[in-house]
Design an enzyme around this catalytic site. Sequence first.
Site, PDB file in Angstrom:
ATOM      1  N   CYS A   6       0.828  -1.200   0.000  1.00  0.00           N
ATOM      2  CA  CYS A   6       0.000   0.000   0.000  1.00  0.00           C
ATOM      3  C   CYS A   6       0.867   1.257   0.000  1.00  0.00           C
ATOM      4  O   CYS A   6       2.047   1.211   0.308  1.00  0.00           O
ATOM      5  CB  CYS A   6      -0.909  -0.020   1.223  1.00  0.00           C
ATOM      6  SG  CYS A   6      -2.308   1.089   1.055  1.00  0.00           S
ATOM      7  N   ASP A 123      -5.592  -2.688  11.558  1.00  0.00           N
ATOM      8  CA  ASP A 123      -4.442  -1.794  11.576  1.00  0.00           C
ATOM      9  C   ASP A 123      -4.307  -1.211  12.978  1.00  0.00           C
ATOM     10  O   ASP A 123      -5.255  -1.240  13.773  1.00  0.00           O
ATOM     11  CB  ASP A 123      -4.645  -0.669  10.553  1.00  0.00           C
ATOM     12  CG  ASP A 123      -3.368   0.047  10.171  1.00  0.00           C
ATOM     13  OD1 ASP A 123      -2.295  -0.265  10.730  1.00  0.00           O
ATOM     14  OD2 ASP A 123      -3.429   0.933   9.313  1.00  0.00           O
TER      15      ASP A 123
END
Length: 191
Positions: A6, A123
């Site tokens: 990412c 996360d």
Amino acid sequence: MKVKICGITNLEDAEAAVAYGADAVGFVFAQESPRFVPPQTVGKIVSALPPFVTTVGVFTVGEEKDFQKAIEECGIDLLQFHRAVSPAVMERYAHRAIQVVRVRDKETFEEVVWSPARAYLFDSFNGQVEGGSGVPFNWEIALQAKRVGKIILAGGLTPENVQKAIKIVSPYGVDVSSGVEITLGKKDHDK
């Protein structure tokens, strides 16, 4: 095990991620992020990628028109939502949605409003940034969530700790960003 790289900001990093086996690449559409990439640039990078690489648009905010533009004009396959979207929007995009769960502690799991998202990305909670903080969380917490759907693990993953995280959680996939950077937004191809 699926791997997503990412925070891709340029074609060179996208091509390197794919060459090293990434199944997906993510592009940050959040203008407040140092990893933000303008939609025109995302479209150019996506069009240069091989056909079986999944592309992910990462959003902290936005309206339905922004999500649709990312899909139609940039070629984005999946949408990663760092904040809750309305039930109506989630219903329309559930087949493309990855809902981010920011893990603070064990109670985080109890606070989550589970949506019909295709997957959940766990996360680290950080009050300063929505993602890409480079800080891991207690991976044992993610084990609880496996019963609700596919789990993608993120948060401080590096070449040094990713195997341990996979061993503990056995997630559907992992998402790395800051853990493989030389500088903010520039990936280290050796990592």
